[in-house]
Write an enzyme that holds these catalytic residues in place. Structure first.
Site, PDB file in Angstrom:
ATOM      1  N   TYR A   1     -12.925   1.118  43.335  1.00  0.00           N
ATOM      2  CA  TYR A   1     -13.716   0.121  42.603  1.00  0.00           C
ATOM      3  C   TYR A   1     -13.235  -0.053  41.168  1.00  0.00           C
ATOM      4  O   TYR A   1     -14.025  -0.258  40.252  1.00  0.00           O
ATOM      5  CB  TYR A   1     -15.218   0.472  42.664  1.00  0.00           C
ATOM      6  CG  TYR A   1     -15.696   0.633  44.086  1.00  0.00           C
ATOM      7  CD1 TYR A   1     -15.719  -0.468  44.951  1.00  0.00           C
ATOM      8  CD2 TYR A   1     -16.057   1.872  44.602  1.00  0.00           C
ATOM      9  CE1 TYR A   1     -16.104  -0.328  46.277  1.00  0.00           C
ATOM     10  CE2 TYR A   1     -16.439   2.022  45.925  1.00  0.00           C
ATOM     11  CZ  TYR A   1     -16.457   0.917  46.756  1.00  0.00           C
ATOM     12  OH  TYR A   1     -16.834   1.060  48.059  1.00  0.00           O
TER      13      TYR A   1
ATOM     14  N   CYS B   1     -13.187 -10.067  24.748  1.00  0.00           N
ATOM     15  CA  CYS B   1     -14.231 -10.592  23.860  1.00  0.00           C
ATOM     16  C   CYS B   1     -15.591 -10.592  24.552  1.00  0.00           C
ATOM     17  O   CYS B   1     -16.113 -11.640  24.945  1.00  0.00           O
ATOM     18  CB  CYS B   1     -13.844 -11.981  23.394  1.00  0.00           C
ATOM     19  SG  CYS B   1     -12.319 -11.916  22.471  1.00  0.00           S
TER      20      CYS B   1
ATOM     21  N   GLU C   1     -17.390   4.833  57.376  1.00  0.00           N
ATOM     22  CA  GLU C   1     -16.737   3.846  56.508  1.00  0.00           C
ATOM     23  C   GLU C   1     -16.644   4.333  55.064  1.00  0.00           C
ATOM     24  O   GLU C   1     -17.133   3.673  54.148  1.00  0.00           O
ATOM     25  CB  GLU C   1     -17.536   2.536  56.529  1.00  0.00           C
ATOM     26  CG  GLU C   1     -17.728   1.913  57.897  1.00  0.00           C
ATOM     27  CD  GLU C   1     -18.702   0.721  57.870  1.00  0.00           C
ATOM     28  OE1 GLU C   1     -19.444   0.550  56.892  1.00  0.00           O
ATOM     29  OE2 GLU C   1     -18.692  -0.040  58.840  1.00  0.00           O
TER      30      GLU C   1
HETATM   31  C1  LIG Z   1     -18.728  -0.775  50.309  1.00  0.00           C
HETATM   32  C2  LIG Z   1     -18.990  -0.436  51.713  1.00  0.00           C
HETATM   33  C3  LIG Z   1     -18.592   0.807  52.215  1.00  0.00           C
HETATM   34  C4  LIG Z   1     -17.962   1.887  51.382  1.00  0.00           C
HETATM   35  O1  LIG Z   1     -18.851   2.491  50.494  1.00  0.00           O
HETATM   36  P1  LIG Z   1     -18.385   3.792  49.685  1.00  0.00           P
HETATM   37  O2  LIG Z   1     -19.549   4.105  48.823  1.00  0.00           O
HETATM   38  O3  LIG Z   1     -17.186   3.439  48.911  1.00  0.00           O
HETATM   39  O4  LIG Z   1     -18.124   4.869  50.669  1.00  0.00           O
HETATM   40  C5  LIG Z   1     -18.789   1.038  53.565  1.00  0.00           C
HETATM   41  N1  LIG Z   1     -19.358   0.113  54.369  1.00  0.00           N
HETATM   42  C6  LIG Z   1     -19.759  -1.082  53.908  1.00  0.00           C
HETATM   43  C7  LIG Z   1     -20.360  -2.055  54.847  1.00  0.00           C
HETATM   44  C8  LIG Z   1     -19.590  -1.400  52.565  1.00  0.00           C
HETATM   45  O5  LIG Z   1     -19.988  -2.586  52.116  1.00  0.00           O
END
Ligand SMILES: *Cc1c(COP(=O)(O)O)cnc(C)c1O
EC number: 4.1.1.20
Length: 422
Positions: free
Chosen positions: A373, A344, A275
């Site tokens: 992000y 501000c 992921e």
């Molecule tokens: C945010 C998140 C990711 C991605 O994280 P990265 O640091 O951008 O690779 C993967 N899995 C879950 C469950 C997340 O919350």
């Protein structure tokens, strides 16, 4: 690696002149590079040539439909954490069979939507969620494929606000309760156990925390298999870090990360899900802003720009560093500046104590590593208009999110009838 390079004194995004883009679109705006997105996806995928791996791009890193579609076109899956993100993934052409749904707070409505879409799996984060998903699936006459997100109690060595795999974090099922939770899941109707899931944090810059966590998962896999569960997928989460500053030590390469996974899970026979978010999108974007004015104070010099914490929250949220460079280099003498926005809040800064040549009003600055992000964490605080997003592909570009008009954002609000004068 990215495709924002200088030609003599001017910054280009692939083969597009960033200054010309700014004249066309106005500032501030995000600019993303297709070649960079493709390169990051492909390098990670290719690092796993030996394994069956499905890259489920973490949509929250950069949720723009144009970005997700670019990855869908390469065969990417998606990791989503809300119905909104699931809708984005499906709209961008990601097949439901490659979508995993994570997050501690899935609602009944979100579960229903995802069951009807027939996603690959739910990553379930608590016993209570297991029970609720079982009820919802039964009511819908469906079966939810599930992995349990287990919390390996590992310190990822990253910023406390993006560490997710320690016992005190809200994420996942406590390690000691993992086996009992699988046993419970096996008794509930409407659920099919398919895998194990972890995600220990973000911007992880060493392999050791991954090694520690994966080793624990391998151990759990053996125990669960012995207990008679049919575990066929391992979702190993995201979190591999990227370099932000020129002085940052290089994080582990995708190849080293892949080798580690191969070493630990190569013989498991399981399908691997990853992921990654930041790794794919982070370096694929810049934020372009123009200088409103400079202000030389007694203690500090400020460059006030038209981007702010509303476009880039990471410096104030995590103390994050982002490289800042003039889009066109001039020969002016360098001075030390804080680069700040108009919002501000004292926390509204983009960079502190940066050596930059003294800019003129209207000069453009590029803030690097704003592909992840950044836009997705944006807000309209101070009633600012969300910055548009532009995707470049070689010499082509397209605005993939337009700047809203004030009328658009005000149209959702109203003065209550009882205050209206007859
Ligand atoms: C945010 C998140 C990711 C991605 O994280 P990265 O640091 O951008 O690779 C993967 N899995 C879950 C469950 C997340 O919350």
């Amino acid at each position: 690696m990215h495709h924002f390079n200088r030609r003599e004194d001017r910054l280009f995004a692939e083969n597009v002149d960033v200054t010309a883009l700014a004249e066309h679109i106005g500032t501030p705006f995000y600019c993303y590079s297709t070649a960079t997105l493709r390169q990051h996806y492909t390098r990670l995928k290719d690092a796993f040539a030996q394994n069956e791996v499905t890259i489920c791009y973490s949509v929250k890193a950069n949720s723009n439909l144009g970005v997700i579609a670019t990855l869908a076109d390469l065969g990417s899956g998606a990791d989503v954490v809300s119905e909104g993100e699931l809708r984005r993934a499906l709209l961008s052409g990601i097949p439901a069979g490659k979508i995993v749904f994570s997050g501690v707070g899935k609602t009944e409505a979100e579960m229903t939507y995802a069951l009807n879409a027939d996603i690959a799996q739910f990553n379930v984060e608590s016993r209570a969620e297991l029970e609720q998903l079982s009820e919802v699936a039964t009511k819908q006459g469906k079966t939810a494929r599930i992995s349990l997100r287990v919390n390996p109690d590992i310190d990822a060595g990253t910023h406390e606000k993006i560490s997710t795999g320690k016992a005190e974090n809200k994420f996942g099922i406590a390690w000691d309760e993992a086996e009992a939770s699988y046993a419970k899941a096996a008794t509930l109707p409407g659920l099919e156990i398919v895998g194990i899931d972890i995600h220990i944090g973000s911007q992880i810059t060493e392999l050791t925390p991954f090694r520690n966590a994966f080793t624990k998962v391998a151990d759990l896999l053996e125990k669960l298999t012995d207990a008679g569960h049919n575990i066929t997928t391992l979702d190993l989460g995201g979190g591999l870090g990227i370099p932000y500053g020129p002085e940052d030590a290089p994080p582990p390469s995708p190849e080293d990360y892949a080798n580690l996974i191969d070493e630990i899970f190569g013989d498991s026979g399981c399908r691997i899900f990853l992921e990654p978010g930041r790794l794919i999108a982070g370096n694929a974007g810049i934020l372009v802003t123009s200088v409103i004015r400079t202000k030389k104070g007694e203690a500090k010099n400020f460059i006030i720009v038209d981007a702010a914490m509303t476009e880039l929250m990471r410096p104030t949220l995590y103390g994050a560093y982002h490289d800042i460079q003039p889009v066109i280099t001039n020969g002016n003498v360098q001075d030390v500046w804080d680069v700040v926005g108009p919002v501000c809040e004292t926390g509204d800064f983009l960079g502190s104590e940066r050596s930059l040549p003294e800019p003129q009003k209207g000069d453009l600055l590029a803030i690097f590593t704003c592909g992840a992000y950044s836009a997705s964490l944006g807000s309209s605080y101070n009633t600012r208009l969300s910055a548009p997003e532009v995707l470049v592909d070689n010499e082509k570009f397209e605005i993939i999110r337009a700047r809203p008009q004030y009328d658009d954002i005000l149209a959702l609000e109203k003065v209550p009838d009882w205050l209206k004068k007859a």
